[in-house]
Design a protein around this motif. Structure first.
Motif, short mmCIF file in Angstrom:
data_model
loop_
_atom_site.label_atom_id
_atom_site.label_comp_id
_atom_site.label_asym_id
_atom_site.label_seq_id
_atom_site.Cartn_x
_atom_site.Cartn_y
_atom_site.Cartn_z
N VAL A 1 48.78 4.44 28.62
CA VAL A 1 47.53 5.79 28.97
C VAL A 1 47.52 6.15 30.34
CG1 VAL A 1 46.29 5.12 26.53
CG2 VAL A 1 45.12 5.36 28.52
N MET A 2 47.56 8.04 30.21
CA MET A 2 47.18 8.24 31.39
C MET A 2 45.78 8.30 31.94
SD MET A 2 49.60 12.23 31.65
CE MET A 2 50.58 12.11 32.09
N GLY A 3 45.63 8.10 33.42
CA GLY A 3 44.97 8.33 34.08
C GLY A 3 45.05 7.59 35.44
N ARG A 4 45.26 8.20 36.65
CA ARG A 4 46.45 8.26 37.66
C ARG A 4 46.20 7.24 38.69
NH1 ARG A 4 49.58 11.40 40.80
NH2 ARG A 4 48.65 13.42 39.67
N HIS A 5 44.86 6.71 38.49
CA HIS A 5 43.90 5.36 39.31
C HIS A 5 43.11 4.89 38.96
CE1 HIS A 5 47.31 6.78 42.30
NE2 HIS A 5 46.05 7.89 42.62
N GLY B 1 38.45 20.08 36.10
CA GLY B 1 39.23 19.80 35.49
C GLY B 1 40.23 19.10 35.25
N THR B 2 40.59 17.64 34.13
CA THR B 2 41.51 17.16 34.87
C THR B 2 41.22 15.78 33.30
OG1 THR B 2 42.22 14.61 35.54
CG2 THR B 2 39.82 15.61 36.41
N ILE B 3 42.48 15.55 32.91
CA ILE B 3 42.24 14.41 31.88
C ILE B 3 41.25 13.17 31.89
CG2 ILE B 3 44.18 15.65 30.02
CD1 ILE B 3 45.34 13.37 31.01
N ASP B 4 41.64 13.06 33.11
CA ASP B 4 41.41 11.80 33.73
C ASP B 4 39.94 11.30 33.73
OD1 ASP B 4 43.88 11.53 34.36
OD2 ASP B 4 44.04 11.29 36.10
N ASN B 5 38.80 12.26 34.53
CA ASN B 5 37.73 12.23 33.94
C ASN B 5 36.90 11.14 35.69
OD1 ASN B 5 35.24 12.65 33.34
ND2 ASN B 5 35.21 10.53 32.09
N ALA C 1 50.52 24.23 39.02
CA ALA C 1 51.02 24.12 40.10
C ALA C 1 50.08 23.06 41.07
CB ALA C 1 51.84 24.99 41.18
N ARG C 2 51.47 22.08 41.02
CA ARG C 2 50.48 21.28 43.03
C ARG C 2 51.93 21.70 43.92
NH1 ARG C 2 47.70 16.82 39.80
NH2 ARG C 2 49.38 16.39 38.11
N SER C 3 50.35 22.26 45.08
CA SER C 3 50.75 23.35 46.37
C SER C 3 51.03 22.59 47.66
CB SER C 3 50.57 24.43 46.25
OG SER C 3 50.72 25.20 47.15
N ALA D 1 45.93 1.18 31.33
CA ALA D 1 46.52 2.99 31.49
C ALA D 1 47.28 2.27 32.90
CB ALA D 1 44.41 2.30 32.80
N GLU D 2 47.99 3.53 33.11
CA GLU D 2 49.03 4.05 33.58
C GLU D 2 49.22 3.47 35.21
OE1 GLU D 2 50.28 7.93 34.10
OE2 GLU D 2 48.97 8.08 34.84
N SER D 3 47.94 3.99 35.87
CA SER D 3 47.03 3.46 37.00
C SER D 3 48.24 3.54 38.26
CB SER D 3 46.89 2.60 36.89
OG SER D 3 47.15 1.13 36.57
N GLY E 1 52.18 8.92 28.04
CA GLY E 1 52.75 10.40 28.79
C GLY E 1 51.96 11.71 29.05
N HIS E 2 52.77 12.92 29.07
CA HIS E 2 51.90 13.78 29.07
C HIS E 2 51.94 14.40 27.99
CE1 HIS E 2 53.84 13.61 33.51
NE2 HIS E 2 53.68 14.76 33.97
N LEU E 3 52.14 14.44 26.42
CA LEU E 3 51.71 14.25 25.67
C LEU E 3 50.06 14.87 25.01
CD1 LEU E 3 52.98 11.86 22.67
CD2 LEU E 3 53.11 14.24 22.30
N GLN E 4 49.12 13.33 26.19
CA GLN E 4 48.08 13.39 25.93
C GLN E 4 46.68 14.83 27.17
OE1 GLN E 4 46.99 9.15 27.94
NE2 GLN E 4 49.37 9.90 27.67
N ARG E 5 48.05 15.82 28.00
CA ARG E 5 47.80 16.74 28.10
C ARG E 5 47.89 17.97 27.80
NH1 ARG E 5 49.35 15.98 34.25
NH2 ARG E 5 50.20 17.64 34.36
N GLY E 6 48.52 18.36 26.28
CA GLY E 6 48.58 19.25 25.47
C GLY E 6 48.01 19.25 24.22
#
Ligand code: F6P
Length: 322
Positions: free
Chosen positions: A169-173, A125-129, A71-73, A222-224, A251-256
């Motif tokens: 593709v994903m990668g927040r920033h 642990g994150t796909i973003d590296n 979760a993100r709390s 990159a979605e950035s 999107g989230h395909l890359q997370r699973g």
């Protein structure tokens, strides 16, 4: 050390389960009791803990997601939320806590390490590296391979229809996933936040390509911070060049999905290293992998210091992506 706990927090990443499994095996091998906390910091605040034994982590090494949930709390960012979390750790006699997650997880962990007596160890642990202090994060390689398979498939249809595609593709920033999947997939152009680009520049590049031998092209974006922005870029390119294109957002395909061998091995190594760090009395740091060896970095540095893209890859991009 007699009793520790482990949680996963933030965006899930393939390989988190392999890391939980490794930590449980390493702890039990030293007669340390280990508890799993459900739903990350949200579950820690609610006191959702259960003992983990080798049986509880059997047959999970190949599973994506996280058996503990995540979760993100927002409550954990408040002093009140953390006070409740500390109370629960103390009530259960937890002497060490392993946090698997990304920068948000480590910011929380850094605050927690100043407010409780338990040792706090992070595992990236994150796909973003995008974490300083480790060459790779758990989940990155799986996400890159997921994106690569998608790019290969898109290339088939792009070739058949002689089309331009934008694959987001994903990668927040950050552009780590875009750089590696795009290079591996032979993309014609990469749009990455670390390497500023203009739409004019992109249009000239594509026009040159199509005036030459190219009949199709793939631009990896990159979605950035702006998921879906590829639609705007595609529209602007059409307005300036007339190129019709299609957009595919992964999107989230890359997370699973099942973690790659590389992610499973990294997860195993870091899970064992995290237990080792707690036993040695370390706290407030992350165990990462630097030049193939486990290494500790203060939690604060993991987000305060910037992790650069691989300079060699960036340089080669000019040659290999066009
Ligand atoms: O941090 C991992 C990540 O997948 C980013 O690449 C992405 O921007 C974000 O999480 C998406 O978060 P959420 O699952 O909350 O939509």
């Amino acid at each position: 050390m007699k009793r520790i706990a482990i949680l996963t927090s933030g965006g899930d990443a393939p390989g988190m389960n392999a890391c939980i499994r490794a930590a449980v095996r390493a702890a039990r091998a030293q007669d340390i009791d280990i508890f799993g906390i459900r739903r990350g910091y949200a579950g820690l605040i609610q006191g959702e803990m259960e003992p983990l034994d080798r049986k509880a982590v059997a047959n999970i090494i190949h599973q994506g997601g996280t058996i503990l949930g995540t979760a993100r709390s927002s409550e954990f960012t408040t002093p009140g939320g953390r006070t409740q979390a500390v109370k629960n750790l103390e009530k259960e006699g937890i002497e060490g806590l392993i946090l698997i997650g990304g920068d948000g997880t480590f910011r929380g962990g850094c605050d927690l390490s100043q407010e409780c007596n338990a040792g706090i160890i992070g595992v990236p642990g994150t796909i973003d590296n995008d974490i300083y202090g480790t060459d790779y994060t758990i989940g990155f390689d799986s996400a890159v391979n997921c994106a690569l398979h998608a790019i290969d498939r898109i290339r088939d249809t792009a070739l058949s229809h002689e089309r331009l595609f934008f694959v987001e593709v994903m990668g927040r920033h950050t552009g780590f996933i875009a750089l590696e999947s795009g290079m591996a997939g032979g993309a014609e152009e990469l749009l990455i936040p670390e390497l500023p680009f203009g739409v004019d520049e992109l249009c000239s590049h594509l026009e040159r390509s199509f005036q030459g031998q190219k009949r199709s092209a793939i631009v990896v974006v990159a979605e950035s911070g702006k998921p879906g922005d590829s639609f705007r870029i595609a529209r602007e390119v059409r307005e300036r060049t007339g190129f019709d294109s299609r957009v595919c957002i992964l999107g989230h395909l890359q997370r699973g999905g099942s973690p790659t061998a590389r992610d499973r091995v990294l997860a195993g190594k870091l899970g064992v290293a995290a237990v080792g760090a707690l036993v040695e009395g370390k706290s407030g740091c992350m165990v990462g992998e630097v030049n193939w060896r486990a290494a500790c970095t203060p939690l604060r540095d993991t987000w305060n210091r910037k992790k650069d893209l691989n300079a060699e890859l960036v340089e080669m991009r000019e040659l290999l992506c066009e």
